[in-house]
Design a protein around this motif. Structure first.
Motif, short mmCIF file in Angstrom:
data_model
loop_
_atom_site.label_atom_id
_atom_site.label_comp_id
_atom_site.label_asym_id
_atom_site.label_seq_id
_atom_site.Cartn_x
_atom_site.Cartn_y
_atom_site.Cartn_z
N PHE A 27 62.61 -46.67 130.22
CA PHE A 27 62.85 -46.62 128.92
C PHE A 27 64.55 -46.46 128.90
O PHE A 27 64.94 -46.77 127.80
CB PHE A 27 62.07 -45.47 128.29
CG PHE A 27 60.63 -45.72 128.17
CD1 PHE A 27 60.33 -46.97 127.51
CD2 PHE A 27 59.63 -44.92 128.62
CE1 PHE A 27 58.94 -47.34 127.53
CE2 PHE A 27 58.28 -45.22 128.18
CZ PHE A 27 58.01 -46.35 127.81
N LEU A 28 65.06 -45.54 129.74
CA LEU A 28 66.53 -45.17 129.51
C LEU A 28 67.20 -46.64 129.72
O LEU A 28 68.02 -47.07 128.68
CB LEU A 28 66.92 -44.40 130.43
CG LEU A 28 68.61 -44.41 130.56
CD1 LEU A 28 68.98 -43.34 129.47
CD2 LEU A 28 68.80 -43.54 131.78
N PHE A 29 67.05 -47.54 130.57
CA PHE A 29 67.41 -48.94 130.87
C PHE A 29 67.33 -49.78 129.68
O PHE A 29 68.35 -50.40 129.04
CB PHE A 29 67.09 -49.66 131.95
CG PHE A 29 67.59 -50.92 132.34
CD1 PHE A 29 68.97 -50.94 132.89
CD2 PHE A 29 66.93 -52.03 132.08
CE1 PHE A 29 69.48 -52.24 132.94
CE2 PHE A 29 67.37 -53.26 132.26
CZ PHE A 29 68.73 -53.51 132.61
N LEU A 30 66.31 -49.87 129.35
CA LEU A 30 65.67 -50.67 128.05
C LEU A 30 66.43 -50.06 126.69
O LEU A 30 66.95 -51.05 125.65
CB LEU A 30 64.34 -50.68 127.87
CG LEU A 30 63.39 -51.30 128.80
CD1 LEU A 30 61.92 -51.46 128.62
CD2 LEU A 30 63.79 -52.82 128.90
N ALA A 35 69.35 -52.25 124.89
CA ALA A 35 68.81 -52.53 123.32
C ALA A 35 70.17 -52.17 122.44
O ALA A 35 70.62 -52.93 121.57
CB ALA A 35 67.86 -51.79 122.71
N VAL A 36 70.94 -51.03 122.90
CA VAL A 36 72.26 -50.59 122.08
C VAL A 36 73.16 -51.62 122.30
O VAL A 36 73.93 -51.89 121.41
CB VAL A 36 72.55 -49.21 122.52
CG1 VAL A 36 73.92 -48.80 122.21
CG2 VAL A 36 71.59 -48.18 122.22
N GLU A 38 76.51 -55.88 119.97
CA GLU A 38 77.13 -57.27 119.98
C GLU A 38 76.78 -57.90 119.11
O GLU A 38 77.45 -58.73 118.27
CB GLU A 38 76.73 -57.99 121.27
CG GLU A 38 77.20 -59.10 121.38
CD GLU A 38 78.90 -58.83 122.08
OE1 GLU A 38 79.54 -59.93 121.92
OE2 GLU A 38 79.23 -57.94 122.70
N ILE A 39 75.49 -57.97 118.52
CA ILE A 39 75.11 -58.80 117.28
C ILE A 39 75.66 -58.07 115.98
O ILE A 39 76.11 -58.76 115.33
CB ILE A 39 73.52 -58.51 116.91
CG1 ILE A 39 72.83 -59.37 118.32
CG2 ILE A 39 73.11 -59.05 115.93
CD1 ILE A 39 71.12 -59.07 118.41
N LEU A 40 75.90 -56.91 116.04
CA LEU A 40 76.30 -56.14 114.69
C LEU A 40 78.09 -56.56 114.56
O LEU A 40 78.42 -57.10 113.66
CB LEU A 40 76.26 -54.74 114.84
CG LEU A 40 77.19 -54.04 113.62
CD1 LEU A 40 76.59 -54.38 112.32
CD2 LEU A 40 77.33 -52.60 113.99
#
Length: 91
Positions: free
Chosen positions: A6-9, A13-14, A19-21
């Motif tokens: 979960f930490l890696f995911l 995601a962050v 990058e998208i932002l």
């Protein structure tokens, strides 16, 4: 084991979301011929405040409203008990 997954995911995601932002903000700036500084000061500023807003809302809903008091309004200004020198280095 699941904690690390979960930490890696979450970190992935962050990074992808950031990058998208940034790419979206640059595209908006170029399309409407807006200065990069204006985009950085508005869209990026709002986008980086969203996680703090979500944490405050979750804390308030969960009965821990103390976190919401200083998180969003003062989180951007570095208000804390930390001490910095004139070079803005943590002492």
């Amino acid at each position: 084991m699941w904690t690390w997954i979960f930490l890696f995911l979450s970190l992935t995601a962050v990074v992808v979301g950031a990058e998208i932002l940034v790419n979206g903000s640059v595209a908006i700036a170029k399309k409407y011929k807006i200065a990069d500084f204006i985009i950085g000061a508005t869209i990026i500023g709002i986008g980086t405040s969203c996680p703090e807003l979500v944490v405050s809302m979750v804390g308030a809903i969960g009965g821990n409203a103390d976190i919401a008091i200083g998180n969003v309004p003062f989180g951007q200004f570095g208000v804390s008990d930390r001490k910095y020198n004139k070079h803005n280095w943590l002492i």
